[in-house]
Scaffold this motif. Structure first.
Motif, PDB file in Angstrom:
ATOM      1  N   ALA A   1       0.921  23.736  15.550  1.00 43.49           N
ATOM      2  CA  ALA A   1       2.022  22.865  15.136  1.00 43.49           C
ATOM      3  C   ALA A   1       3.009  22.703  16.277  1.00 43.49           C
ATOM      4  CB  ALA A   1       2.719  23.464  13.925  1.00 43.49           C
ATOM      5  N   ARG A   2       3.551  21.516  16.372  1.00 49.37           N
ATOM      6  CA  ARG A   2       4.576  21.224  17.377  1.00 49.37           C
ATOM      7  C   ARG A   2       5.765  20.618  16.661  1.00 49.37           C
ATOM      8  NH1 ARG A   2      -0.432  19.664  19.912  1.00 49.37           N
ATOM      9  NH2 ARG A   2      -0.775  20.958  21.739  1.00 49.37           N
ATOM     10  N   THR A   3       6.948  21.028  17.035  1.00 47.68           N
ATOM     11  CA  THR A   3       8.160  20.502  16.426  1.00 47.68           C
ATOM     12  C   THR A   3       8.591  19.248  17.158  1.00 47.68           C
ATOM     13  OG1 THR A   3       8.838  22.740  15.831  1.00 47.68           O
ATOM     14  CG2 THR A   3      10.545  21.046  15.836  1.00 47.68           C
ATOM     15  N   CYS A   4       8.944  18.207  16.379  1.00 52.52           N
ATOM     16  CA  CYS A   4       9.407  16.970  16.992  1.00 52.52           C
ATOM     17  C   CYS A   4      10.376  16.271  16.054  1.00 52.52           C
ATOM     18  CB  CYS A   4       8.237  16.043  17.329  1.00 52.52           C
ATOM     19  SG  CYS A   4       7.394  15.373  15.890  1.00 52.52           S
ATOM     20  N   THR A   5      11.088  15.306  16.611  1.00 47.37           N
ATOM     21  CA  THR A   5      11.967  14.435  15.845  1.00 47.37           C
ATOM     22  C   THR A   5      11.356  13.053  15.875  1.00 47.37           C
ATOM     23  OG1 THR A   5      13.896  15.732  16.495  1.00 47.37           O
ATOM     24  CG2 THR A   5      14.301  13.511  15.673  1.00 47.37           C
ATOM     25  N   LEU A   6      11.286  12.420  14.723  1.00 48.42           N
ATOM     26  CA  LEU A   6      10.733  11.078  14.598  1.00 48.42           C
ATOM     27  C   LEU A   6      11.880  10.085  14.726  1.00 48.42           C
ATOM     28  CD1 LEU A   6       8.114   9.555  13.784  1.00 48.42           C
ATOM     29  CD2 LEU A   6       8.852   9.827  11.427  1.00 48.42           C
TER      30      LEU A   6
ATOM     31  N   ALA B   1       6.321  18.531   4.626  1.00 49.21           N
ATOM     32  CA  ALA B   1       5.961  19.938   4.777  1.00 49.21           C
ATOM     33  C   ALA B   1       4.586  20.251   4.199  1.00 49.21           C
ATOM     34  CB  ALA B   1       7.021  20.820   4.127  1.00 49.21           C
ATOM     35  N   ASN B   2       4.211  19.581   3.108  1.00 49.95           N
ATOM     36  CA  ASN B   2       2.917  19.857   2.485  1.00 49.95           C
ATOM     37  C   ASN B   2       1.800  18.957   3.018  1.00 49.95           C
ATOM     38  OD1 ASN B   2       3.318  17.389   1.258  1.00 49.95           O
ATOM     39  ND2 ASN B   2       3.386  18.190  -0.826  1.00 49.95           N
ATOM     40  N   GLY B   3       2.120  18.051   3.930  1.00 45.39           N
ATOM     41  CA  GLY B   3       1.119  17.177   4.527  1.00 45.39           C
ATOM     42  C   GLY B   3       0.721  15.996   3.663  1.00 45.39           C
ATOM     43  N   GLY B   4       1.431  15.795   2.547  1.00 43.08           N
ATOM     44  CA  GLY B   4       1.115  14.682   1.658  1.00 43.08           C
ATOM     45  C   GLY B   4       1.352  13.328   2.306  1.00 43.08           C
ATOM     46  N   ALA B   5       2.366  13.225   3.129  1.00 48.58           N
ATOM     47  CA  ALA B   5       2.642  11.997   3.887  1.00 48.58           C
ATOM     48  C   ALA B   5       2.204  12.240   5.316  1.00 48.58           C
ATOM     49  CB  ALA B   5       4.127  11.665   3.829  1.00 48.58           C
ATOM     50  N   ARG B   6       1.330  11.376   5.813  1.00 48.72           N
ATOM     51  CA  ARG B   6       0.781  11.568   7.164  1.00 48.72           C
ATOM     52  C   ARG B   6       0.402  10.234   7.767  1.00 48.72           C
ATOM     53  NH1 ARG B   6      -4.347  15.152   6.046  1.00 48.72           N
ATOM     54  NH2 ARG B   6      -2.855  16.275   4.800  1.00 48.72           N
ATOM     55  N   ARG B   7       0.309  10.202   9.087  1.00 50.31           N
ATOM     56  CA  ARG B   7      -0.121   9.009   9.810  1.00 50.31           C
ATOM     57  C   ARG B   7      -1.039   9.432  10.954  1.00 50.31           C
ATOM     58  NH1 ARG B   7       1.761   7.141   6.026  1.00 50.31           N
ATOM     59  NH2 ARG B   7       3.265   5.475   5.777  1.00 50.31           N
TER      60      ARG B   7
END
Length: 67
Positions: free
Chosen positions: A9-14, A42-48
């Motif tokens: 995992a990598r932390t980023c700001t969108l 956090a749960n990965g439900g929304a992804r691209r």
């Protein structure tokens, strides 16, 4: 996630988000793979699924892949 495999995992700001892509600002100057799955919750439900189109230090421009 990269190629269906869970990656570190990598932390980023969108930021600068549009329907077709976004600008990511990484917490550290580290290399991202050319294609990856961006988890937007956090749960990965929304992804691209993303493809890197430019890099500049800690900023990365991605295009959202269809499908």
């Amino acid at each position: 996630m990269v190629d269906g495999e869970q990656a570190a995992a990598r932390t980023c700001t969108l930021s600068d988000v549009s329907q077709s892509g976004a600008r990511l600002v990484l917490a550290e100057d580290e290399e991202l793979p050319d294609q990856f799955l961006l988890l937007l919750s956090a749960n990965g439900g929304a992804r691209r699924r993303c493809q890197v189109i430019w890099r500049d230090g800690t900023s990365v421009g991605v295009k959202f892949a269809l499908g």
